[in-house]
Motif scaffolding. Structure first.
Motif, PDB file in Angstrom:
ATOM      1  N   THR A   7      73.644   3.687  63.009  1.00 14.18           N
ATOM      2  CA  THR A   7      74.011   5.085  62.757  1.00 14.18           C
ATOM      3  C   THR A   7      72.868   6.051  63.075  1.00 14.18           C
ATOM      4  OG1 THR A   7      73.345   4.987  60.425  1.00 14.18           O
ATOM      5  CG2 THR A   7      75.625   4.385  60.957  1.00 14.18           C
ATOM      6  N   GLN A  12      72.182   5.072  68.731  1.00 14.14           N
ATOM      7  CA  GLN A  12      73.318   4.324  69.268  1.00 14.14           C
ATOM      8  C   GLN A  12      73.198   4.055  70.764  1.00 14.14           C
ATOM      9  OE1 GLN A  12      76.842   6.530  67.956  1.00 14.14           O
ATOM     10  NE2 GLN A  12      76.877   5.344  66.055  1.00 14.14           N
ATOM     11  N   VAL A  40      76.997   9.386  56.214  1.00 10.96           N
ATOM     12  CA  VAL A  40      77.518   8.784  57.439  1.00 10.96           C
ATOM     13  C   VAL A  40      79.000   9.156  57.586  1.00 10.96           C
ATOM     14  CG1 VAL A  40      77.835   6.647  58.732  1.00 10.96           C
ATOM     15  CG2 VAL A  40      75.918   6.854  57.129  1.00 10.96           C
ATOM     16  N   ARG A  80      73.854  11.213  59.803  1.00  5.96           N
ATOM     17  CA  ARG A  80      73.921  10.090  60.727  1.00  5.96           C
ATOM     18  C   ARG A  80      75.135  10.145  61.669  1.00  5.96           C
ATOM     19  NH1 ARG A  80      71.126   5.584  58.900  1.00  5.96           N
ATOM     20  NH2 ARG A  80      69.209   6.182  57.826  1.00  5.96           N
ATOM     21  N   GLU A  81      75.189   9.145  62.554  1.00  4.53           N
ATOM     22  CA  GLU A  81      76.322   8.945  63.452  1.00  4.53           C
ATOM     23  C   GLU A  81      77.373   8.085  62.744  1.00  4.53           C
ATOM     24  OE1 GLU A  81      76.575  10.409  66.362  1.00  4.53           O
ATOM     25  OE2 GLU A  81      74.561  11.268  66.270  1.00  4.53           O
ATOM     26  N   SER A 116      78.034   1.504  58.383  1.00  2.00           N
ATOM     27  CA  SER A 116      76.730   1.699  57.774  1.00  2.00           C
ATOM     28  C   SER A 116      76.448   0.736  56.627  1.00  2.00           C
ATOM     29  CB  SER A 116      76.585   3.162  57.334  1.00  2.00           C
ATOM     30  OG  SER A 116      75.290   3.446  56.861  1.00  2.00           O
TER      31      SER A 116
END
Length: 469
Positions: free
Chosen positions: A68, A71, A376, A403-404, A408
């Motif tokens: 996350t 990437q 996340v 986060r992406e 997670s």
């Protein structure tokens, strides 16, 4: 046995036949796959010279192993990269729609299917993930399955299943401020037990569920499996239809009107018969936190860790194990327990409404010194929407990491892991030993707003004290 329930109607409509074992061969309308449980299933097909029977009924995404933070491909984790490549290849070879990173549609499998309208009332849905029960929020019958069953669905679009009993769980009344859908389901599991739903489908009903939005209903259905139920669902209603209307895969025009009429017809009958009925009062549900090593070991924020003599005799052995592992003394209040890591996300609580509630608590406050706190989003769409609303800026200003999308730290099959004996305030769904990446790490489950409160205080805290009028 139950009669006239949505479960009975959907089951009967999807029954292909009865097997010699007595099980039902059930047609699966939608099959969702990801990178963890599908590689072996595709390998089994190749070994037998079989093809995917209905590739148009399978949709893939990547969620469990994706980092996350960074990437970029190839992933630093070589095993994760291998799993990604396997999914990409398998989808390409079999003509399966794959929502990869960067498509704008990637995310946790139980987040992306509802937000795109893939999940609809009256469907049978399967996925190689235990929290597939999430999709029942739409009035679907959704099962988590194992890898060999993933193979079966790919090859035949059917599953061999034994029919479940149906328990109606009514919750009535309006939830008090600071009490969320996560608290409701933790309260239900705490009361009925982690094995209480074995052999059952849970039908969630009552005025409390009628007042919930779709994302709240998904949270409750998501954790049905944690109470032992194979699936959980809510009858479709106007809330369901308003959520679905206009979604990518929702019916359009005249087809929409026909669909709504059919969805109405599959609702449980007013005189439906159930195998069991349990009733709760919303007023009795407090902000809830788990203290032990199962989702059933939960207490209200103002309560103390239960003493052995306060528990049923059958719960005392696991309680003793939990006291030792969690290092929480019976009789001590849960509020004020020191926290190391705060995680907001997961298929249980990583949707836009979850982030909005947590942001309300974070706004104008700051993460306590020494606390690692991160958010996340559940999908690329959720992330985009949150950023358009400025939620990312609120979290970052308060000291949270943004986060992406991915699973997670819910199960930590990625770089997001607890270290050593760290203790986590988590909006995820399981607090099993080692669940969040450390063999000795500890997890306290709670709502996203409660996680935000814990991050700010540095300890388990009562979110009601931070709610702004």
């Amino acid at each position: 046995m139950s009669k006239g329930t949505l479960f009975d109607k959907v089951w009967d409509l999807h029954t292909v036949g009865t097997l010699a074992s007595g099980q039902t061969q059930l047609f699966i309308g939608l099959h969702l796959i990801h990178e963890v449980t599908s590689p072996q299933a595709f390998a089994m097909l190749r070994e037998r010279g079989l093809k995917v029977l209905f590739p148009q009924r399978t949709v893939a995404t990547v969620d469990h192993i994706v980092p996350t933070e960074n990437q970029a491909r190839p992933f630093v984790d070589t095993l994760a990269e291998e799993m990604m490549q396997a999914l990409e290849t398998n989808c390409q070879e079999n003509g399966i729609t794959f929502y990869n990173i960067g498509t704008g549609n990637q995310g946790i499998v139980h987040v992306i299917a509802p937000e795109q309208g893939l999940t609809q009332p009256g469907m049978t849905i399967a996925c190689g993930d235990s929290h597939t029960s999430t999709h029942g929020a739409f009035g679907a019958i959704a099962f988590g399955i194992g890898t060999s069953q993933v193979r079966d669905v790919l090859a035949s679009q059917t599953l061999a299943l034994s029919k479940l009993k149906v328990r109606k769980i009514e919750v009535n009344g309006t939830l008090k401020p600071g009490v969320y859908a996560k608290d409701v389901v933790l309260h239900i599991i705490r009361t009925l037990g982690v094995k209480g739903g074995v052999g059952y489908a849970y039908e969630y009903a009552g005025t409390t569920f009628e007042q919930m939005n779709m994302e709240e209903r998904m949270t409750a259905c998501n954790m049905s499996i944690e109470g032992g139920a194979r699936c959980g669902y809510v009858n479709p209603d106007k809330v369901t239809y308003e959520y679905l209307k206009g979604k990518d895969f929702a019916p359009k025009g005249e087809d929409w009107d026909k669909a709504v009429a059919w969805w109405e017809s599959i609702r449980s009958d007013a005189d439906a018969e159930y195998d069991d009925v349990v009733v709760f009062d919303a007023a009795d549900i407090p902000p809830t936190v788990t203290w032990g090593i199962t989702p059933g070991q939960g207490i209200g924020i103002n309560q103390a860790v239960p003493k052995p003599e306060e528990l049923p005799s059958e719960d005392r052995v696991i309680a003793e194990e939990a006291y030792s592992y969690m290092d929480l003394a019976p009789g001590n209040p849960i509020e004020g327990t020191k926290i190391d890591v705060c995680f907001i996300g997961s298929c249980t609580n990583g949707r836009i409404s979850d982030l909005r509630e947590a942001a309300k608590i974070a706004k104008g406050n700051h993460v306590a010194k020494g606390i690692k706190a991160f958010v996340v989003p559940g999908s690329e769409r959720v992330k985009k929407e949150a950023e358009a609303e400025g939620l990312d800026k609120i979290f970052e200003a308060a000291g949270f990491e943004w986060r992406e999308p991915g699973c997670s730290m819910c199960l930590a099959m990625n770089p997001d892991k607890l270290q050593g004996r760290q203790i986590s305030a988590s909006s995820s769904n399981r607090n099993f030993k080692g669940r969040q990446g450390s063999a000795s790490g500890r997890t306290l489950l709670m709502s996203p707003a409660m996680v935000a409160a814990a991050a700010i205080k540095g300890t388990v805290a009562d979110v009601r004290e931070l709610i702004k009028s």
